[in-house]
Design an enzyme around this catalytic site. Structure first.
Site, short mmCIF file in Angstrom:
data_model
loop_
_atom_site.label_atom_id
_atom_site.label_comp_id
_atom_site.label_asym_id
_atom_site.label_seq_id
_atom_site.Cartn_x
_atom_site.Cartn_y
_atom_site.Cartn_z
N ARG A 17 0.82 -1.21 0.00
CA ARG A 17 0.00 0.00 0.00
C ARG A 17 0.86 1.27 0.00
O ARG A 17 0.47 2.27 -0.58
CB ARG A 17 -0.95 0.00 1.19
N LYS A 49 -20.62 -15.74 2.71
CA LYS A 49 -22.07 -15.54 2.84
C LYS A 49 -22.69 -14.98 1.58
O LYS A 49 -22.22 -13.98 1.03
CB LYS A 49 -22.34 -14.55 3.97
N GLY A 76 -9.03 -7.37 -0.74
CA GLY A 76 -9.35 -8.23 0.39
C GLY A 76 -8.70 -9.58 0.28
O GLY A 76 -7.55 -9.70 -0.16
N GLY A 85 -13.23 -3.72 0.72
CA GLY A 85 -14.62 -3.24 0.76
C GLY A 85 -14.93 -2.29 -0.39
O GLY A 85 -16.02 -2.33 -0.96
P1 AMP Z 1 -15.12 -13.47 2.13
O1 AMP Z 1 -14.54 -12.52 3.13
O2 AMP Z 1 -16.61 -13.62 2.22
O3 AMP Z 1 -14.64 -13.20 0.72
O4 AMP Z 1 -14.57 -14.92 2.54
C1 AMP Z 1 -13.21 -15.24 2.52
C2 AMP Z 1 -12.96 -16.41 3.43
O5 AMP Z 1 -13.75 -17.50 3.00
C3 AMP Z 1 -11.53 -16.89 3.46
O6 AMP Z 1 -11.00 -16.71 4.74
C4 AMP Z 1 -11.64 -18.36 3.12
O7 AMP Z 1 -10.84 -19.19 3.93
C5 AMP Z 1 -13.09 -18.67 3.41
N1 AMP Z 1 -13.60 -19.83 2.70
C6 AMP Z 1 -13.52 -20.11 1.39
N2 AMP Z 1 -14.06 -21.31 1.10
C7 AMP Z 1 -14.51 -21.82 2.27
C8 AMP Z 1 -15.16 -23.03 2.64
N3 AMP Z 1 -15.46 -23.97 1.72
N4 AMP Z 1 -15.48 -23.23 3.94
C9 AMP Z 1 -15.19 -22.28 4.86
N5 AMP Z 1 -14.57 -21.11 4.58
C10 AMP Z 1 -14.22 -20.88 3.30
#
Ligand code: AMP
Length: 396
Positions: free
Chosen positions: A39, A200, A348, A371
């Site tokens: 950064r 999610k 991210g 974000g």
């Molecule tokens: P996000 O912040 O919603 O983009 O989620 C990113 C996170 O999702 C990372 O820390 C990954 O380790 C986690 N992740 C990806 N695939 C899976 C999975 N199948 N089960 C649990 N966590 C996951």
């Protein structure tokens, strides 16, 4: 016509220029040393441009989450030292960000000097976009530049309020992020493929809906696929589920652009050394959980991606932090790095993943904003950019 000023619109010679940068670098939990200075490096083109044109450069940023209090481990001193090394220049760190003492220090600056102010978030007024604090920041300078793309989705004093008082422009990094990602989303070369991972559906619903309007196909991975499987009536064992997202998933599945993995790598526990095996998406046993996309899926996704001319990716496809479950994310990153297409990775976790596997430099663009890039792909106007546009109308 561009709706906001850029650096070339400013006459900066001899002027005090307040630059909002994103120096929110990761720090080692034990040693408190900077673990990645990307950064800081990304802000160098703007800082060098201003120095070369004899401006007095006043840099401000937040670092970590001090929540409106002074936290010694989050002072900007080490950032100023690292910046000095990268610029090969003496950089003064000032122990405050507003007020008389800060103004006195700034009044001693010569043309071409650079100072770094203290962590903005030591003041609760920063995140509250406090009017008085914004004015005090503005009082330090004659011009303002926002080069902190990673904070543009926040209406804070240093990204929003301050622009009411000073002629304001986007720095090179903000300009680059908006140009590359804006072109990809508004005028993409086709086929345009989206890749979406993460946890999610409810968190990502807006980006899913917005991307579905634009892409030819949307390839899914990450934990969110299990919510889709549940919506299809499949057994998902102990896989992570977003209960609230099941009804949404049912609706989304009517859109034939959505592509789900046909196989997954499952584990007997959430652990880097868990036992693992590959199963068909229809055969996830009870007591096991899916942690990555499977080899057949990787093959399918590469087949779809090979003709793509634009690819936008947000969210890792598996638990990339564990080697054993990083293969899907790694293989797709590798494939994209060799593709003759515009390849864009939102910030991210997905940016951290492509960086970790060494492919970041071979992609068209890896956003510095987690974000911010997410909200950009959701089709939202970022408050920091809106503030620049309003300032442009006011100071034209
Ligand atoms: P996000 O912040 O919603 O983009 O989620 C990113 C996170 O999702 C990372 O820390 C990954 O380790 C986690 N992740 C990806 N695939 C899976 C999975 N199948 N089960 C649990 N966590 C996951």
């Amino acid at each position: 016509m561009r709706k906001f000023f850029t650096l070339s619109d400013l006459d900066v010679k001899g002027k005090r220029v307040l630059v909002r940068v994103d120096f929110n670098v990761p720090l080692d939990k034990k040693t408190n040393e900077i673990t990645d200075d990307k950064r800081i490096r990304e802000s160098l083109p703007t800082i060098k441009y201003l120095v070369e044109r004899d401006a007095k450069v006043i840099l401000c940023s937040h670092l970590g989450r001090p929540d409106g209090k002074v936290v010694d481990s989050l002072r900007m001193d080490k950032v100023a030292v690292r910046l000095g090394k990268l610029l090969n220049k003496n950089i003064k760190k000032i122990n405050g960000c507003v007020g008389k003492d800060v103004k006195d220090e700034i009044s001693k600056m010569n043309n071409g000097d650079v100072v770094v102010l203290e962590n903005l978030r030591f003041h609760p007024e920063e995140e509250a976009n406090d009017k008085n604090f914004s004015k005090q920041l503005a009082d330090l300078a004659e011009l303002y530049v926002n080069d902190a793309f990673g904070t543009c989705h926040r209406a804070h004093a240093s990204t929003y309020g301050v622009t009411k008082h000073l002629k304001s422009a986007a720095g090179f990094l903000v300009e680059k992020e908006l140009n590359v990602m804006g072109k990809a989303i508004e005028n993409p070369k086709k086929p345009f493929i989206g890749i979406l991972g993460g946890v999610k559906i409810s968190d990502k619903i807006k980006i899913i809906e917005n991307l579905l309007l634009k892409v030819d196909k949307l390839l899914l991975g990450g934990a969110m696929i299990f919510t889709f499987y549940r919506a299809q009536g499949k057994n998902v064992g102990n896989s992570k589920i977003d209960e609230e997202g099941i009804e949404l998933a049912k609706k989304l599945l009517q859109n034939k652009k959505i592509v789900l993995p046909v196989d997954v790598i499952i584990a007997d526990k959430f652990d880097a050394n868990a036992n693992s095996k590959v199963v068909d998406a229809n055969n996830i046993p009870n007591d096991w959980m899916g942690l990555d996309i499977g080899p057949e899926t990787i093959k399918n996704y590469k087949e779809i991606l090979k003709n793509a001319k634009t690819v936008v990716w947000n969210g890792p496809l598996g638990v990339f932090e564990f080697d054993k479950f990083s293969n899907g994310t790694k293989e797709i990153a590798k494939f994209l790095s060799a593709l003759k297409a515009v390849t864009i990775v939102g910030g991210g976790d997905s940016a951290a993943a492509v960086e970790k596997f060494g492919y970041a430099g071979k992609l068209t663009h890896v956003s510095t904003g987690g974000g911010a890039s997410l909200e950009f792909f959701e089709g939202k106007k970022l408050p920091g950019i809106q503030a620049l546009e309003e300032s442009c109308k006011r100071f034209r």
